[in-house]
Write an enzyme that holds these catalytic residues in place. Structure first.
Site, mmCIF file in Angstrom:
data_model
loop_
_atom_site.group_PDB
_atom_site.id
_atom_site.type_symbol
_atom_site.label_atom_id
_atom_site.label_comp_id
_atom_site.label_asym_id
_atom_site.label_seq_id
_atom_site.Cartn_x
_atom_site.Cartn_y
_atom_site.Cartn_z
ATOM 1 N N HIS A 220 28.102 34.532 38.311
ATOM 2 C CA HIS A 220 26.604 34.866 38.663
ATOM 3 C C HIS A 220 26.352 34.182 40.133
ATOM 4 O O HIS A 220 27.418 34.253 41.121
ATOM 5 C CB HIS A 220 25.798 34.572 37.461
ATOM 6 C CG HIS A 220 24.425 35.101 37.801
ATOM 7 N ND1 HIS A 220 23.835 35.881 38.846
ATOM 8 C CD2 HIS A 220 23.392 34.651 37.104
ATOM 9 C CE1 HIS A 220 22.581 36.151 38.884
ATOM 10 N NE2 HIS A 220 22.076 35.417 37.713
ATOM 11 N N HIS A 259 29.913 43.908 41.806
ATOM 12 C CA HIS A 259 28.506 43.912 41.243
ATOM 13 C C HIS A 259 28.578 44.745 40.468
ATOM 14 O O HIS A 259 28.996 45.983 40.208
ATOM 15 C CB HIS A 259 27.579 44.061 42.600
ATOM 16 C CG HIS A 259 26.202 43.521 42.159
ATOM 17 N ND1 HIS A 259 25.366 44.041 41.377
ATOM 18 C CD2 HIS A 259 25.830 42.181 42.427
ATOM 19 C CE1 HIS A 259 24.470 43.361 41.322
ATOM 20 N NE2 HIS A 259 24.389 42.373 41.817
ATOM 21 N N ASP A 313 26.713 36.550 47.457
ATOM 22 C CA ASP A 313 27.389 35.236 47.535
ATOM 23 C C ASP A 313 28.366 35.153 48.806
ATOM 24 O O ASP A 313 28.819 33.881 49.177
ATOM 25 C CB ASP A 313 27.915 34.941 46.302
ATOM 26 C CG ASP A 313 26.952 34.456 45.183
ATOM 27 O OD1 ASP A 313 25.939 33.931 45.399
ATOM 28 O OD2 ASP A 313 27.129 34.973 44.065
HETATM 29 N N1 ACO Z 1 38.008 40.882 42.908
HETATM 30 C C1 ACO Z 1 38.852 41.778 42.461
HETATM 31 N N2 ACO Z 1 38.571 42.759 41.334
HETATM 32 C C2 ACO Z 1 37.392 42.597 40.752
HETATM 33 C C3 ACO Z 1 36.296 41.947 41.337
HETATM 34 C C4 ACO Z 1 36.537 41.055 42.295
HETATM 35 N N3 ACO Z 1 35.563 40.235 42.927
HETATM 36 N N4 ACO Z 1 35.338 42.296 40.782
HETATM 37 C C5 ACO Z 1 35.499 43.193 39.918
HETATM 38 N N5 ACO Z 1 37.022 43.499 40.016
HETATM 39 C C6 ACO Z 1 37.855 44.497 39.396
HETATM 40 C C7 ACO Z 1 37.858 44.169 37.917
HETATM 41 O O1 ACO Z 1 39.194 43.346 38.066
HETATM 42 C C8 ACO Z 1 38.151 45.396 37.075
HETATM 43 O O2 ACO Z 1 39.219 45.887 37.591
HETATM 44 P P1 ACO Z 1 39.885 46.930 36.494
HETATM 45 O O3 ACO Z 1 39.035 47.859 35.873
HETATM 46 O O4 ACO Z 1 41.258 47.218 37.176
HETATM 47 O O5 ACO Z 1 40.324 45.753 35.214
HETATM 48 C C9 ACO Z 1 36.987 46.243 37.660
HETATM 49 O O6 ACO Z 1 36.790 45.708 38.949
HETATM 50 C C10 ACO Z 1 35.555 45.860 36.971
HETATM 51 O O7 ACO Z 1 35.447 44.438 36.649
HETATM 52 P P2 ACO Z 1 34.249 44.176 35.916
HETATM 53 O O8 ACO Z 1 34.624 42.327 36.038
HETATM 54 O O9 ACO Z 1 34.456 44.851 34.601
HETATM 55 O O10 ACO Z 1 32.929 44.499 36.386
HETATM 56 P P3 ACO Z 1 31.577 43.868 36.081
HETATM 57 O O11 ACO Z 1 30.468 44.743 36.208
HETATM 58 O O12 ACO Z 1 31.540 43.388 34.713
HETATM 59 O O13 ACO Z 1 31.530 42.635 36.957
HETATM 60 C C11 ACO Z 1 30.941 40.929 38.463
HETATM 61 C C12 ACO Z 1 30.644 42.252 38.036
HETATM 62 C C13 ACO Z 1 31.040 40.016 37.380
HETATM 63 C C14 ACO Z 1 30.316 40.603 39.509
HETATM 64 C C15 ACO Z 1 32.548 40.978 39.126
HETATM 65 O O14 ACO Z 1 32.495 41.862 40.040
HETATM 66 C C16 ACO Z 1 33.063 39.606 39.500
HETATM 67 O O15 ACO Z 1 33.575 38.956 38.649
HETATM 68 N N6 ACO Z 1 32.852 39.304 40.391
HETATM 69 C C17 ACO Z 1 33.269 37.989 41.323
HETATM 70 C C18 ACO Z 1 32.095 36.985 40.880
HETATM 71 C C19 ACO Z 1 31.036 37.054 41.896
HETATM 72 O O16 ACO Z 1 31.158 37.366 43.016
HETATM 73 N N7 ACO Z 1 29.782 37.024 41.312
HETATM 74 C C20 ACO Z 1 28.424 37.171 41.975
HETATM 75 C C21 ACO Z 1 27.847 38.269 41.627
HETATM 76 S S1 ACO Z 1 26.555 38.625 42.480
HETATM 77 C C22 ACO Z 1 25.371 37.237 41.536
HETATM 78 O O17 ACO Z 1 25.247 37.415 40.435
HETATM 79 C C23 ACO Z 1 24.507 36.645 42.557
#
Ligand code: ACO
Length: 376
Positions: A220, A259, A313
């Site tokens: 987050h 996201h 971010d």
């Molecule tokens: N880098 C690489 N791959 C990613 C990323 C990323 N940043 N984010 C998602 N993916 C991929 C996952 O590996 C997954 O791939 P798969 O289907 O092949 O296994 C797919 O996309 C779905 O990912 P989830 O984590 O299940 O998506 P979710 O909706 O739960 O997650 C989240 C959203 C937590 C923000 C995620 O994108 C993430 O961890 N990002 C990195 C951390 C980040 O930047 N957080 C800030 C978010 S904005 C905020 O809160 C202010």
């Protein structure tokens, strides 16, 4: 049984009049106004007024609201005493969580959560929290606290209390744009946390404290620090390609991308990208901007088809660095702004409350015989 949605994806759990997000088309509006328009034309004070009152203020309303904030810039003396007792190596987000909680101890009526009382507390918490962050940073550097200057706006005053000197107009404006863009964002994890806590009719301090705990997680608000760590790991822009492809091959996440709601570029990332580029140029940090841009290009080629784009971010990391903030103050900065959104949601929740109490699917065994301990 109701359908199970892991991570509550797609579940509508509240109604709000504050922010609207269209994740497919990259739209974010506060009370119907595009975030880009607010970032370019508004101030943080005016944006908070908008979120809390669901309308832009007249000049007289804005003046009164701004005065209310400025009158409350100084936290209670007891809280500043607590700052002096914080370990100097403590992480600022842990300090912030602890000391926002401590504000309740100096409120003669901390549990009052009728709507007028909650609005008053929200104003006081929002106004006083920058001094807590600034005072802790000065405490750990062995510097004296700098009292608030009530002639200064929210962002300018924070930077003054932190650094002991007034920022340039350009830096204060850049900081204010960051505050505007981070102020509210639908039912994100920390906002949901705040609404869940207040739905028990607990108190505003507990809701804000819990929300800060949620925000600091690397999935987050903590991601902005992760982005900076990544940028520092790259010795030059030329390493971006191999760095990103290796991470993706290992199924590692790239911080600042992806996201739950946006499946296109987060409009806040677009605003902050423009700001980051300008600040990087002005402060001699173009290497950071170029590394960020190179990472974005590789990510676009590799994972845009999965709906993974920069989030808020990603470019805020370069922006905060250029403003002169230390790495571990990035997430506290986010919190200073999001307190506006959290408290606005808490007030909406109090206006039409129903206890949050979802349910679980029990997936364990049934009718298991109890085995006495000596027979296990
Ligand atoms: N880098 C690489 N791959 C990613 C990323 C990323 N940043 N984010 C998602 N993916 C991929 C996952 O590996 C997954 O791939 P798969 O289907 O092949 O296994 C797919 O996309 C779905 O990912 P989830 O984590 O299940 O998506 P979710 O909706 O739960 O997650 C989240 C959203 C937590 C923000 C995620 O994108 C993430 O961890 N990002 C990195 C951390 C980040 O930047 N957080 C800030 C978010 S904005 C905020 O809160 C202010």
């Amino acid at each position: 049984m109701p359908e199970f949605s892991k991570g509550l994806e797609g579940v509508v759990a509240a109604e709000t009049e504050m922010s609207f997000i269209d994740g497919q088309h990259g739209v974010l509006e506060y009370v119907g106004i595009a975030i880009g328009d607010l970032a370019r034309s508004s101030t943080f004070e005016e944006t908070v007024y908008l979120l809390w009152n669901k309308k832009l203020p007249t000049q007289a309303e804005l003046d009164a609201f701004t005065k209310g904030l400025r009158d409350n810039y100084d936290p209670p003396a007891g809280v500043l005493e607590l700052v002096k007792n914080m370990p100097k190596d403590a992480q600022p987000m842990h300090v912030l969580r602890t000391l926002v909680s401590s504000l309740a101890l100096f409120d003669p009526n901390p549990n009052a959560n009728d709507v007028p009382a909650a609005r008053e507390k929200a104003l006081k918490i929002l106004a006083a929290t920058p001094a807590i962050v600034a005072a802790f940073d000065r405490h750990r550097r062995g510097e004296k606290f700098v009292p608030a200057d009530k002639s200064l706006g929210f962002s300018e005053n924070f930077m003054y209390m932190l650094n002991g000197e007034k920022p340039t107009a350009a830096m204060a404006r850049a900081f204010d744009i960051c505050m505007i863009t981070h102020a509210d964002h639908g039912l994100n994890n920390s906002t949901f946390t705040a609404r869940v806590v207040i739905s028990t009719l607990s108190d505003l301090y507990s809701a804000m404290t819990a929300a800060i705990g949620s925000l600091r997680g690397p999935l987050h608000g903590g991601a902005n620090e992760g982005v900076m760590v990544m940028l520092n790991e790259l010795e030059s822009v030329d390493e971006a390609e191999a760095y990103v492809t290796n991470k993706l091959k290992n199924k590692d996440k790239i911080m600042g991308f992806g996201h739950r709601v946006y499946k296109s570029k987060d409009p806040r990332a677009s605003e902050l990208q423009t700001l980051a580029r300008q600040l990087a140029e002005d402060t001699g940090n173009m290497d950071l901007y170029e590394k960020s841009h190179a990472i974005e290009e590789v990510m676009e080629r590799e994972v845009a088809s999965k709906g993974i784009y920069p989030n808020v971010d990603f470019y805020s990391a370069t922006t905060y660095h250029c403003i002169g903030l230390k790495l571990d103050l990035f997430t506290p900065m986010f919190a200073l702004s999001r307190l506006a959104g959290w408290s606005g949601h808490v007030i909406e929740q109090l206006e039409d409350n129903r206890l949050y109490r979802p349910t679980t699917n029990y997936v364990g065994p049934h009718k298991v015989a109890y085995t006495p301990i000596e027979k296990r």
